[in-house]
Design a protein around this motif. Sequence first.
Motif, short mmCIF file in Angstrom:
data_model
loop_
_atom_site.label_atom_id
_atom_site.label_comp_id
_atom_site.label_asym_id
_atom_site.label_seq_id
_atom_site.Cartn_x
_atom_site.Cartn_y
_atom_site.Cartn_z
N ILE A 119 0.82 -1.20 0.00
CA ILE A 119 0.00 0.00 0.00
C ILE A 119 0.86 1.26 0.00
O ILE A 119 1.89 1.32 0.65
CB ILE A 119 -0.96 0.03 1.21
CG1 ILE A 119 -0.20 -0.25 2.51
CG2 ILE A 119 -2.07 -0.99 1.03
CD1 ILE A 119 -1.05 -0.14 3.75
N LEU A 121 1.74 4.58 1.41
CA LEU A 121 1.45 5.17 2.71
C LEU A 121 1.18 6.67 2.65
O LEU A 121 0.63 7.24 3.59
CB LEU A 121 2.61 4.90 3.67
CG LEU A 121 2.90 3.42 3.97
CD1 LEU A 121 4.09 3.30 4.92
CD2 LEU A 121 1.67 2.73 4.56
N LEU A 153 4.62 -6.91 9.24
CA LEU A 153 4.65 -5.54 8.75
C LEU A 153 6.02 -5.22 8.16
O LEU A 153 7.05 -5.54 8.77
CB LEU A 153 4.34 -4.55 9.88
CG LEU A 153 2.99 -4.71 10.59
CD1 LEU A 153 2.87 -3.70 11.72
CD2 LEU A 153 1.84 -4.56 9.61
N THR A 226 -5.69 -3.78 7.26
CA THR A 226 -4.54 -3.27 6.51
C THR A 226 -4.56 -1.75 6.46
O THR A 226 -3.52 -1.09 6.64
CB THR A 226 -4.55 -3.84 5.09
OG1 THR A 226 -4.33 -5.25 5.15
CG2 THR A 226 -3.48 -3.20 4.22
N GLU A 227 -5.73 -1.17 6.23
CA GLU A 227 -5.81 0.28 6.13
C GLU A 227 -5.48 0.94 7.47
O GLU A 227 -4.74 1.94 7.51
CB GLU A 227 -7.21 0.70 5.68
CG GLU A 227 -7.30 2.18 5.38
CD GLU A 227 -8.64 2.59 4.82
OE1 GLU A 227 -8.75 3.75 4.39
OE2 GLU A 227 -9.58 1.78 4.83
N GLY A 230 -1.80 0.51 8.06
CA GLY A 230 -1.08 1.39 7.15
C GLY A 230 -1.11 2.83 7.62
O GLY A 230 -0.09 3.54 7.56
N TRP A 231 -2.27 3.28 8.10
CA TRP A 231 -2.38 4.64 8.64
C TRP A 231 -1.44 4.80 9.84
O TRP A 231 -0.76 5.82 9.97
CB TRP A 231 -3.83 4.92 9.03
CG TRP A 231 -4.00 6.18 9.82
CD1 TRP A 231 -4.02 7.45 9.34
CD2 TRP A 231 -4.14 6.28 11.24
NE1 TRP A 231 -4.19 8.35 10.36
CE2 TRP A 231 -4.26 7.65 11.55
CE3 TRP A 231 -4.19 5.35 12.28
CZ2 TRP A 231 -4.41 8.11 12.85
CZ3 TRP A 231 -4.34 5.81 13.57
CH2 TRP A 231 -4.45 7.17 13.85
N SER A 234 2.11 5.02 8.61
CA SER A 234 2.35 6.35 8.05
C SER A 234 2.53 7.38 9.16
O SER A 234 3.43 8.23 9.11
CB SER A 234 1.18 6.75 7.16
OG SER A 234 1.35 8.04 6.62
N HIS A 241 5.94 3.18 0.87
CA HIS A 241 5.12 1.98 0.81
C HIS A 241 5.23 1.15 2.09
O HIS A 241 6.26 1.16 2.77
CB HIS A 241 5.52 1.09 -0.37
CG HIS A 241 4.82 1.43 -1.65
ND1 HIS A 241 5.28 2.41 -2.50
CD2 HIS A 241 3.66 0.96 -2.21
CE1 HIS A 241 4.46 2.50 -3.54
NE2 HIS A 241 3.48 1.64 -3.38
N GLY A 242 4.17 0.43 2.36
CA GLY A 242 4.18 -0.56 3.42
C GLY A 242 3.60 -1.85 2.90
O GLY A 242 2.80 -1.86 1.97
N VAL A 244 1.59 -5.20 4.36
CA VAL A 244 0.91 -5.85 5.46
C VAL A 244 0.52 -7.25 4.99
O VAL A 244 -0.22 -7.40 4.01
CB VAL A 244 -0.35 -5.07 5.89
CG1 VAL A 244 -1.06 -5.77 7.04
CG2 VAL A 244 0.01 -3.64 6.28
#
Length: 254
Positions: A119, A121, A153, A226-227, A230-231, A234, A241-242, A244
């Motif tokens: 994703i 970030l 992660l 994941t979202e 990811g938040w 960030s 990018h990350g 997960v």
Amino acid sequence: MDSTLIVGLTGSIELHEWADRLYADGRDDDAFSLIVRQGVMQGLTEFHGSKESPRVSWSHHDAGDSWTGSSDAPELIWLQVDTAESAPGRLPLQPIAAVLDRVLRKVGTPRIDEGAFLIPLGRFPHDSMEFAYDRDWFEFSDPDRSEVTGIELYASAGEGGESADVADVAATAQTWLGDAAVLAVSDRPAPGPVAFRGSPYVSLEFLGQVDCTVREWSIEALAWLTEVLGWAMSSAGCGNHGLVRLRRQPTTRA
């Protein structure tokens, strides 16, 4: 690659009898074509001159599956999109999850054992209040069917990820997960080199592992986890990018 988003779902599928028969008769409706059709139908993506929509969430790049032989990858289904021209707001993980779920259930009965999400970030909003609505949705699930999930992660190498602490990431994410998903940092060692569809393009460093007891194991629940993670990554300063990766564990916890 800054706006690239890649989703890979690993598992198995039992094709519907009618789908199995049609494929045997030569139909070539693979994941690529089915995802495009569903995305255009929902006004979520444009393809081959389809009408412009203010809700466009991604530009379709590529996709594949394991049931038609359109891909030699280990994933049951995978999708790569570009989010550079996506509508403002959250990453389109929930719309993508809905499309992938519809495609899989169109052709059969899937079992998802692992989800991997690469994703961007930089696309996360500063206001994360919308996560609370998602949390309420997933908390309204059978607690007796909670599943233990192992989460790995990764963050873009050399872009701040090395200074992020996985415990801080987990604590930040937990503020929005509530009872829908409970995180616990694991001391398991790094799993070794990253083997993922996006790894040839994005250099990733291992950030840490987290165990998660999640109320609902579904494609949309994995996308939401994941979202939120990811938040949190960030917010912790992880750049670009990350990755997960979520794995279903054999133990079911009441």
